[in-house]
Design a protein around this motif. Structure first.
Motif, mmCIF file in Angstrom:
data_model
loop_
_atom_site.group_PDB
_atom_site.id
_atom_site.type_symbol
_atom_site.label_atom_id
_atom_site.label_comp_id
_atom_site.label_asym_id
_atom_site.label_seq_id
_atom_site.Cartn_x
_atom_site.Cartn_y
_atom_site.Cartn_z
ATOM 1 N N ARG A 287 0.824 -1.211 0.000
ATOM 2 C CA ARG A 287 0.000 0.000 0.000
ATOM 3 C C ARG A 287 0.861 1.265 0.000
ATOM 4 N NH1 ARG A 287 -2.394 -0.643 6.177
ATOM 5 N NH2 ARG A 287 -0.396 -0.459 7.265
ATOM 6 N N ASN A 288 0.189 2.351 -0.341
ATOM 7 C CA ASN A 288 0.842 3.656 -0.404
ATOM 8 C C ASN A 288 2.043 3.620 -1.344
ATOM 9 O OD1 ASN A 288 -1.035 4.622 1.454
ATOM 10 N ND2 ASN A 288 0.295 4.152 3.203
ATOM 11 N N SER A 317 -3.544 -1.793 -1.951
ATOM 12 C CA SER A 317 -4.402 -0.611 -1.868
ATOM 13 C C SER A 317 -3.594 0.674 -1.977
ATOM 14 C CB SER A 317 -5.171 -0.608 -0.537
ATOM 15 O OG SER A 317 -4.286 -0.420 0.550
ATOM 16 N N ASP A 318 -4.321 1.723 -2.381
ATOM 17 C CA ASP A 318 -3.768 3.076 -2.409
ATOM 18 C C ASP A 318 -2.520 3.156 -3.279
ATOM 19 O OD1 ASP A 318 -5.682 4.218 -0.444
ATOM 20 O OD2 ASP A 318 -4.755 2.734 0.860
ATOM 21 N N ARG A 354 -7.644 -2.507 -4.077
ATOM 22 C CA ARG A 354 -8.530 -1.425 -3.686
ATOM 23 C C ARG A 354 -7.889 -0.059 -3.920
ATOM 24 N NH1 ARG A 354 -11.345 -5.187 -3.460
ATOM 25 N NH2 ARG A 354 -12.660 -5.982 -1.783
ATOM 26 N N ASN A 355 -8.710 0.910 -4.300
ATOM 27 C CA ASN A 355 -8.340 2.325 -4.283
ATOM 28 C C ASN A 355 -7.101 2.617 -5.130
ATOM 29 O OD1 ASN A 355 -10.450 2.579 -2.415
ATOM 30 N ND2 ASN A 355 -9.068 2.284 -0.681
ATOM 31 N N THR A 357 -5.574 4.967 -8.337
ATOM 32 C CA THR A 357 -5.786 6.235 -9.028
ATOM 33 C C THR A 357 -4.774 6.413 -10.151
ATOM 34 O OG1 THR A 357 -6.637 7.305 -7.031
ATOM 35 C CG2 THR A 357 -5.848 8.740 -8.790
ATOM 36 N N ARG A 388 -11.832 -3.066 -6.502
ATOM 37 C CA ARG A 388 -12.789 -2.029 -6.149
ATOM 38 C C ARG A 388 -12.142 -0.650 -6.197
ATOM 39 N NH1 ARG A 388 -15.668 -5.700 -6.800
ATOM 40 N NH2 ARG A 388 -17.158 -6.691 -5.419
ATOM 41 N N ASN A 389 -12.896 0.290 -6.740
ATOM 42 C CA ASN A 389 -12.557 1.714 -6.683
ATOM 43 C C ASN A 389 -11.275 2.035 -7.448
ATOM 44 O OD1 ASN A 389 -14.801 2.005 -4.994
ATOM 45 N ND2 ASN A 389 -13.555 1.686 -3.150
ATOM 46 N N ASN A 391 -9.979 4.848 -10.167
ATOM 47 C CA ASN A 391 -10.341 6.160 -10.682
ATOM 48 C C ASN A 391 -9.357 6.607 -11.757
ATOM 49 O OD1 ASN A 391 -12.487 6.594 -8.679
ATOM 50 N ND2 ASN A 391 -10.791 6.707 -7.206
#
Length: 709
Positions: A287-288, A317-318, A354-355, A357, A388-389, A391
């Motif tokens: 993540r991150n 994620s992220d 997840r998440n 961008t 999920r998610n 963008n």
């Protein structure tokens, strides 16, 4: 050396490194210069090749230049990493690395590699507070490994090179820089050249800063920088030209991978992915992770430019990709996110994603190449292991912003939710012509070949007229000529175009090209069986042709009394290798089509998914099909039969010897011709365009013994 370079009238040393550009038949050399920039420096470049035109990448650097009396004249006033490319080609380019020298003082344990060549094997760092300084002009042949240390620095302007280490020596000499379970690590300024495996691996580390590193790789698995199960890592001001992935995040069971940033860099990939999270994500959390302010100046093979690929248990994620500029990447996928099984999976359960961008992405395109971008893709694995998610914001393709998945060229498959495509500039919306490719008149046998008509239909569903030039193309390449056509379509109107074709038996994909990338990327697949008779002299000549339009072998093929008969109709004695197999029902996930140009990013492979065929961007090379994803048809056996024939000579081979059922009405075959003209090429010279006929039968020709069956 091709180039001579002067800085303020002073001759600079021009160096070279090995690279492996497509079509991957030979390694070549790329030249480069390095210099310290104190003020505005005038650079004059001369070439043994006449300079007619030039481009300097990345374009975002904004380097102006002039060509005067056959020389390129430019000025540099800051640290930059530039590719100077002449006469409309990235081949035979010159790299410029301008830097601002910074002094790094010695630590308690100080190792200095002075100018010259040193064969070290492995330079092992085992003590805290160690600095390895490689002086400019110094070459350390071998690798540097640090384990379980704190406060480590590797710096200088010299080179770590593994060109003297064979691929078979990877067990002991794999990665050029290998940092394992260390804290407070600085790597700055060095060159990594011709690594035997990943160029730099950071595994299980904390607080790492990597900057101003130049990486050249020409071997398989020659990744740039792999951050594996590490935390708080900054990678900045990097140049890579590698054959495999450039920037990679993995987790190899050495803890979570968190707080990683790659930024301010220039990437050039001769084969695989510029930016990748995955595979091998064996951790609780990944993540991150951020990729920021990066120029992709070349990526040639259609692999994803920004990918997340997962098959282990991590919660991913992220992840952010922001301010990415993309130049010469014909046929590439912009984005690819996928959870799937592969040979790289090790965990007994899967995670999720997840998440994510993607923002401020600018695809500039290439003026002299009309290969459409491959469709991007998002695909989960199951209801539990899903995506999920995601963008997409401010995605600019050839000057226009995408506001829908269709405008983005995005395929959304199952187990995906929460996809958004937005832009700040709503007035400069991207428009895409919808396209269809259909068979107008069925392909019918005609004197051993097939004749038919294919229609292309373009629909303009926008509110503006659209015009340009496109091409109707066929893969395998050179089996039929491309046919260009012009379109000028008013709003809410359609136009159609018909193409009459004559084809040998085989498998084909019909598709479109357009250098504006304003036509929907679609395709039509067709399989044409070879219908053979009993009398070899009544059979037509079948011609071998490959990616390079080499045509130097011809055969006739007949079947009589459970024997396959092949006649050499070439101009000279030729060695052949025959591959035969019995057909099997096609299965879910099976690759149905790939040709030599699949490896070069000009067309995608096709995969069976449900009752349809879908593009398979993950199958860019035969090794992905047979080793990574195991998508090859599961035929019972591939029988190989070598023989040599003089001109006009025939061979008769019994079905029993070839593994063919005696009473069958069809079987599969591929025929390889071994000729001098193709002896140095990457792929064999085959009748039906198989690139790996000894391992997969998906491109074999289907031979029908009796017409109509």
């Amino acid at each position: 050396m091709n180039y001579k370079v002067l800085k303020n009238g002073e001759l600079l040393r021009v160096r070279s490194c090995k690279v492996y550009p497509k079509p991957y038949n030979f390694t070549e050399h790329m030249e480069y210069v390095m210099f310290n920039v104190d003020d505005r420096e005038e650079i004059v470049i001369e070439s043994e090749t006449e300079i007619k035109s030039a481009v300097i990448r990345p374009l975002s650097a904004g380097i102006s230049f002039e060509i005067s009396f056959g020389k390129i004249i430019l000025s540099v006033d800051r640290p930059v990493k530039l590719s100077v490319e002449i006469n409309g080609s990235s081949n035979n380019n010159l790299m410029i690395f301008a830097y601002k020298e910074e002094f790094i003082g010695p630590t308690h344990n100080y190792i200095k590699i002075t100018q010259g060549e040193y064969k070290t094997g492995t330079l092992l760092i085992e003590k805290d507070n160690t600095t390895v300084y490689i002086e400019e002009g110094a070459t350390l042949y071998g690798n540097i490994v640090a384990k379980n240390c704190n406060n480590i620095t590797i710096c200088g302007r010299g080179r770590v090179c593994m060109e003297r280490y064979t691929y078979e020596m990877r067990k002991n000499f794999a990665r050029s820089i290998d940092i394992i379970n260390c804290k407070n690590v600085t790597i700055k300024g060095i060159i990594i050249d011709d690594s035997n495996d990943w160029s730099m691996r950071i595994t299980g580390c904390d607080d790492v800063n990597i900057s101003d590193v130049k990486i050249f790789g020409c071997r398989g698995n020659s990744d740039g920088i792999d951050i594996c199960g590490s935390r708080n890592v900054t990678v900045s001001d990097i140049f890579t030209r590698v054959w495999d992935d450039s920037f990679v995040v993995k987790a190899l069971g050495t803890g979570n991978c968190e707080n990683i940033i790659f930024k301010n860099s220039v990437l050039w990939n001769d084969f695989a992915r510029p930016m990748e999270v995955g595979v091998e994500l064996r951790a609780d959390k990944v993540r991150n992770i951020k990729f920021e302010n990066i120029d992709i100046i070349h990526s040639d093979t259609g692999y994803p430019l920004m990918g997340i690929h997962h098959g282990d248990h991590a919660e991913v994620s992220d992840i952010v990709f922001d301010n990415i500029r993309i130049e010469d990447t014909p046929g590439a996928q912009l984005f690819d996110i996928r959870i799937a099984d592969s040979v790289w999976n090790r965990d007994n359960k899967m995670g999720d994603i997840r998440n994510i961008t993607f923002s401020n992405i600018k695809y500039l395109g290439t003026d002299n190449n009309d290969i459409l971008l491959s469709n991007s893709r998002i695909e989960g694995f199951s209801e539990k292991h899903n995506i999920r998610n995601v963008n997409f914001h401010n995605i600019n393709i050839n000057g226009k912003y995408a506001l829908t998945p269709k405008e983005l060229g995005l395929n959304i498959y199952e187990f995906v939710d929460g996809i958004s495509v937005t832009a700040d500039n709503l007035k400069n919306e991207r428009t895409v012509l919808e396209s269809e490719i259909v068979v107008q008149d069925d392909f019918k046998p005609d004197n051993g070949f097939y004749k038919g008509t294919v229609k292309v239909i373009l629909h303009n569903k926008s509110d503006v007229a659209m015009n340009g030039t496109a091409a109707f193309a066929i893969s395998p390449k050179n089996t039929e000529k491309e046919q260009s056509f012009e379109y000028n379509i008013d709003p809410n109107e359609s136009q159609s175009y018909e193409f009459n074709l004559k084809l040998q038996a085989g498998k084909y994909v019909f598709y479109l090209k357009n250098n504006k990338n304003e036509i929907e990327n679609t395709f039509l697949y067709s399989e044409l069986p070879m219908i053979v008779s009993e009398n070899i002299n009544d059979c037509p000549k079948y011609q071998f042709v490959n990616y390079y339009n080499t045509k130097c072998a011809e055969v006739r093929i007949a079947v009589k009394d459970s024997e396959l008969i092949i006649m050499n109709d070439s101009e000279k004695t030729t060695e052949f290798l025959l591959y035969t197999a019995m057909p099997v029902p096609s299965a879910e996930g099976e690759v149905m089509f790939s040709a030599e140009e699949t490896d070069f990013g000009e067309i995608y492979a096709l995969l069976k998914k449900g009752n349809e065929l879908v593009p398979a961007p993950q199958l860019r090379c035969p090794a992905e099909i047979t080793y990574v994803f195991k998508n090859e048809p599961k035929v019972k056996e591939i029988v190989k039969t070598p023989f040599k024939l003089k001109k006009g000579e025939t061979v008769k081979l019994t079905f029993e010897k070839l593994g063919i059922s005696k009473n069958t009405d069809s079987f599969l075959m591929e025929l390889e011709a071994k000729v001098e003209e193709t002896s140095m090429l990457r792929y064999p010279y085959t009748l039906f365009h198989s690139t790996m006929p000894d391992k997969t039968a998906h491109m074999y020709g289907k031979i029908r013994i009796k017409e109509g069956k």
